[in-house]
Design a protein around this motif. Sequence first.
Motif, short mmCIF file in Angstrom:
data_model
loop_
_atom_site.label_atom_id
_atom_site.label_comp_id
_atom_site.label_asym_id
_atom_site.label_seq_id
_atom_site.Cartn_x
_atom_site.Cartn_y
_atom_site.Cartn_z
N THR A 174 -49.25 14.34 16.20
CA THR A 174 -49.81 15.63 16.61
C THR A 174 -48.99 16.79 16.06
OG1 THR A 174 -50.67 14.64 18.65
CG2 THR A 174 -50.46 17.05 18.59
N GLY A 175 -47.68 16.66 16.08
CA GLY A 175 -46.82 17.69 15.51
C GLY A 175 -47.04 17.86 14.01
N LEU A 176 -47.17 16.73 13.29
CA LEU A 176 -47.45 16.80 11.86
C LEU A 176 -48.80 17.48 11.59
CD1 LEU A 176 -46.25 13.32 10.53
CD2 LEU A 176 -45.18 15.54 10.16
N SER A 177 -49.77 17.13 12.43
CA SER A 177 -51.10 17.74 12.25
C SER A 177 -51.05 19.25 12.48
CB SER A 177 -52.08 17.08 13.22
OG SER A 177 -53.38 17.67 13.11
N ASN A 178 -50.30 19.66 13.50
CA ASN A 178 -50.16 21.10 13.75
C ASN A 178 -49.44 21.79 12.60
OD1 ASN A 178 -51.44 20.89 16.23
ND2 ASN A 178 -49.52 20.54 17.35
N HIS A 179 -48.45 21.11 12.03
CA HIS A 179 -47.73 21.68 10.89
C HIS A 179 -48.66 21.84 9.68
CE1 HIS A 179 -44.18 22.71 8.58
NE2 HIS A 179 -44.55 21.84 7.64
N ARG A 180 -49.47 20.79 9.42
CA ARG A 180 -50.42 20.88 8.30
C ARG A 180 -51.47 21.97 8.55
NH1 ARG A 180 -50.11 15.18 8.47
NH2 ARG A 180 -52.05 15.13 9.68
N THR A 181 -51.89 22.12 9.80
CA THR A 181 -52.88 23.15 10.12
C THR A 181 -52.33 24.54 9.86
OG1 THR A 181 -53.87 21.74 11.82
CG2 THR A 181 -54.33 24.10 11.94
N GLY A 182 -51.05 24.75 10.23
CA GLY A 182 -50.42 26.04 9.95
C GLY A 182 -50.35 26.32 8.45
N LEU A 183 -49.99 25.32 7.67
CA LEU A 183 -49.94 25.48 6.22
C LEU A 183 -51.33 25.77 5.65
CD1 LEU A 183 -47.45 22.63 5.20
CD2 LEU A 183 -47.00 25.09 5.28
N SER A 184 -52.33 25.07 6.19
CA SER A 184 -53.70 25.28 5.70
C SER A 184 -54.19 26.68 6.02
CB SER A 184 -54.62 24.23 6.33
OG SER A 184 -55.95 24.43 5.92
N GLU A 185 -53.87 27.18 7.20
CA GLU A 185 -54.28 28.55 7.56
C GLU A 185 -53.60 29.57 6.65
OE1 GLU A 185 -53.36 28.95 11.64
OE2 GLU A 185 -55.11 27.83 12.37
N HIS A 186 -52.34 29.34 6.34
CA HIS A 186 -51.64 30.27 5.45
C HIS A 186 -52.24 30.24 4.04
CE1 HIS A 186 -48.37 32.82 4.17
NE2 HIS A 186 -48.08 31.98 3.18
N ARG A 187 -52.60 29.04 3.56
CA ARG A 187 -53.25 28.95 2.25
C ARG A 187 -54.61 29.66 2.28
NH1 ARG A 187 -51.23 23.58 2.26
NH2 ARG A 187 -53.25 22.82 3.03
N THR A 188 -55.30 29.56 3.38
CA THR A 188 -56.58 30.25 3.50
C THR A 188 -56.41 31.76 3.44
OG1 THR A 188 -57.48 28.44 4.84
CG2 THR A 188 -58.63 30.56 4.94
N GLN A 189 -55.36 32.27 4.12
CA GLN A 189 -55.08 33.70 4.07
C GLN A 189 -54.73 34.15 2.65
OE1 GLN A 189 -52.03 34.39 6.95
NE2 GLN A 189 -53.38 34.11 8.73
N LEU A 190 -53.94 33.35 1.96
CA LEU A 190 -53.61 33.70 0.57
C LEU A 190 -54.84 33.67 -0.31
CD1 LEU A 190 -50.24 31.75 0.06
CD2 LEU A 190 -50.55 34.21 0.31
N SER A 191 -55.72 32.70 -0.08
CA SER A 191 -56.95 32.62 -0.88
C SER A 191 -57.84 33.83 -0.63
CB SER A 191 -57.69 31.33 -0.54
OG SER A 191 -58.91 31.25 -1.26
#
Length: 221
Positions: free
Chosen positions: A44-61
Amino acid sequence: MSSKLAKQALVRPSHLPETPVPSIPEVDASKPDLASVQYSAYRTGLSNHRTGLSEHRTQLSEFRTDLSTHRTDLSTERTEMSMRRTGMSFQRTRMSADRTLMSVIRTSLSLISFGFTIYQVFEKLKEAGTLVHAAAPRNFGITLVLLGILMLIVGIIYHVLFMVGLREERNAMREAGVIHGQSRYPVSFTLITAVILLLIGLVAIASMIFNIGPFNDPGPG
């Protein structure tokens, strides 16, 4: 469009704080139920970490998309300005052609007036008995007037042909959508003046050669 671009705020997303990847938990192999819960929490912690990275990539996109749209708007505005500058260059070219015709008018007017003056002066001297033969200066004056008329005719023809070609080129570029051509070409008063001067020159040469017309002095009696 420029005011809209000025109001548009392009804010780069802030840097994502560096968060360490959750460490692998140490489990007790003798307690499989507890180990399963610990591994599930780790996933669950890994998934939350990946979700945070994905949201940041979405903001950059999204930010890159906004930048691309902004650049497209600027490019469109520059293209619009270039089209208008090109349209105005046709007007400047037309005025330059008018100035060229004005130079022809000045030169032709000088030749016609100077030739007519020479002709009249020597004709008066001949009538007064001061000169016996005035054929040479008379022919010289007529030649100057003819030269001025010929130069004026060539200048008018060149101006008309140039303006017709310029109008055709402008209309073709306007129909192709390359330039803006809302402004119309006004009447060329320089061309009208040149035509009037040509008529005056023709009347003057007729008066000099055939002794007819308003510029002819019939003399006494």
